[in-house]
Scaffold this active site. Structure first.
Site, PDB file in Angstrom:
ATOM      1  N   ASP A 103       0.801  -1.225   0.000  1.00  0.00           N
ATOM      2  CA  ASP A 103       0.000   0.000   0.000  1.00  0.00           C
ATOM      3  C   ASP A 103       0.835   1.278   0.000  1.00  0.00           C
ATOM      4  O   ASP A 103       0.311   2.355   0.273  1.00  0.00           O
ATOM      5  CB  ASP A 103      -0.944   0.002   1.204  1.00  0.00           C
ATOM      6  CG  ASP A 103      -2.187  -0.832   0.941  1.00  0.00           C
ATOM      7  OD1 ASP A 103      -2.661  -0.841  -0.214  1.00  0.00           O
ATOM      8  OD2 ASP A 103      -2.677  -1.482   1.870  1.00  0.00           O
ATOM      9  N   ASP A 167      -8.027  -3.974  -3.582  1.00  0.00           N
ATOM     10  CA  ASP A 167      -7.479  -2.680  -3.157  1.00  0.00           C
ATOM     11  C   ASP A 167      -6.174  -2.340  -3.889  1.00  0.00           C
ATOM     12  O   ASP A 167      -5.828  -1.170  -4.062  1.00  0.00           O
ATOM     13  CB  ASP A 167      -7.188  -2.678  -1.647  1.00  0.00           C
ATOM     14  CG  ASP A 167      -8.225  -3.367  -0.804  1.00  0.00           C
ATOM     15  OD1 ASP A 167      -8.778  -4.392  -1.243  1.00  0.00           O
ATOM     16  OD2 ASP A 167      -8.462  -2.917   0.336  1.00  0.00           O
TER      17      ASP A 167
END
Length: 393
Positions: A103, A167
């Site tokens: 991320d 995601d």
């Protein structure tokens, strides 16, 4: 031209202007408290005692708070927000070296990339180093970027080898930007490979997506399709659908591959024809949750989707995408979802959901809901200004 733009501002910006004022009031209270502490603290959410929880620099949400300040600077022109944005962005300097974290695209994209776009800061070296770090997670045998390490924490209990979550589509923008900044097509090719494989393996025939697809990293074989944060493996987790429509819209921006905007449109159709979508367009946390309508809403999914739809509407002539985004923003601007000034830990929006299966961050404010709400406001304002000025010209 100026007269036309002024008329447009008077006629259409009332909601945007009022929301900016509200956000400035809330975030001024928030940042005043932090600055008075003489510490660098990064607000993430509220705990069960309604106390602010702060994110560590290596938390996946750490880029959203500085990113919100960049948007407040763009929306207001007030240098106060630029100075704070620089301070809190640059506090994340060490993120660029993280290789155990997929991320980093969120973390550096929302902070440093916005600093380059909105503040004209020279953050090229940070973006490129972060892209190099992210690229270490590319598994060439499967053609994807591995999300979680499968041998750590609760993930190790799932028996995964190479889990990829939807995601992860949100981290691809960093790779596209790295190619734009460096001329090195390696990053672009990795991003396209990941987007193509996700397009093939993550989606159902109705346009909805799985949360987690586990691959064999050597052969690329799909081992399982599951969920981690949704209601069930075959359910449609609301924020996952939001990440998907946003991610493929961004991929189209950089590649102009028609299959990407076509996929974004299929996701749109799934969301906005879903029988369980509430009339105000703020989704329940999972479209297949057992006790709808007595299930928590997820404001973060709505804000992400609105921001995506404003961009998608720029690529497609159909007015429905912007109209839908406008309706979502109007709903989010009501007292049902937007907090009063001085309440809600000084976050803007209420009623988001982190992960119900983990009993984490249920019906709370979340910094990424605020971030995408501000991004949506910014995109709406800029789009409407451009349209009117062109008509006047």
């Amino acid at each position: 031209m100026m007269a036309g733009c002024n008329l447009k501002k008077a006629a259409t910006e009332d909601m945007v202007t009022e929301n900016i004022s509200n956000a400035v009031s809330q975030y001024s209270l928030m940042t005043n408290r932090i600055e008075a502490s003489d510490c660098i603290m990064n607000p993430k959410t509220l705990d069960e005692k309604q106390q602010v929880v702060y994110a560590s620099y290596d938390d996946w949400t750490s880029g959203f708070f500085p990113g919100s300040m960049w948007y407040l600077y763009q929306l207001t022109g007030d240098e106060k927000w630029e100075k704070l944005a620089v301070k809190y962005t640059e506090s994340l300097d060490s993120v660029q070296y993280l290789t155990w974290h997929h991320d980093v695209g969120f973390m550096v994209g929302c902070s440093y990339l916005n600093g380059m776009r909105l503040g004209q800061k020279d953050y090229k070296s940070v973006v490129l180093q972060t892209a190099r770090s992210l690229s270490t997670r590319f598994r060439s045998g499967a053609g994807i970027i591995q999300s979680w390490d499968a041998d750590k924490g609760w993930q190790a209990q799932r028996g995964w080898k190479c889990p990829v979550i939807i995601d992860n589509m949100m981290n691809l923008e960093l790779l596209f930007e790295a190619t734009r900044l460096s001329g090195d097509s390696t990053y672009y090719n990795m991003a396209v490979s990941h987007a193509d494989r996700t397009l093939k393996e993550h989606f159902r025939s109705d346009g909805s997506c799985y949360h987690v697809v586990d691959y064999d990293p050597e052969t690329g074989t799909v081992r399982s399709r599951q969920t981690a944060q949704g209601y069930a493996d075959e359910s449609a987790w609301a924020r996952g659908q939001a990440w998907a429509i946003y991610g493929y819209t961004v991929c189209y921006r950089y590649t102009h591959k028609p299959e990407y905007w076509e996929q974004a449109c299929r996701i749109y159709d799934f969301i906005f024809t879903n029988k369980h979508l509430a009339s105000d367009l703020i989704p329940y946390w999972d479209y297949d949750a057992l006790n709808i309508p007595n299930e928590p809403r997820d404001v973060s999914a709505a804000a992400i989707t609105a921001a995506a739809l404003y961009e998608l509407s720029m690529y497609l002539p159909n007015p429905r995408y912007k109209k839908t985004a406008d309706k979502i923003l109007a709903s989010l601007s009501t007292p049902a979802y937007r907090a009063k000034v001085g309440e809600n830990g000084n976050f803007i929006l209420m009623h988001s959901v982190g992960s119900i299966p983990h009993n984490a961050e249920v019906d709370v404010p979340l910094n990424y809901a605020d971030y995408y709400f501000l991004e949506a406001l910014s995109r709406k304002r800029e789009m409407e200004k451009q349209v009117v000025c062109k008509k006047v010209l």
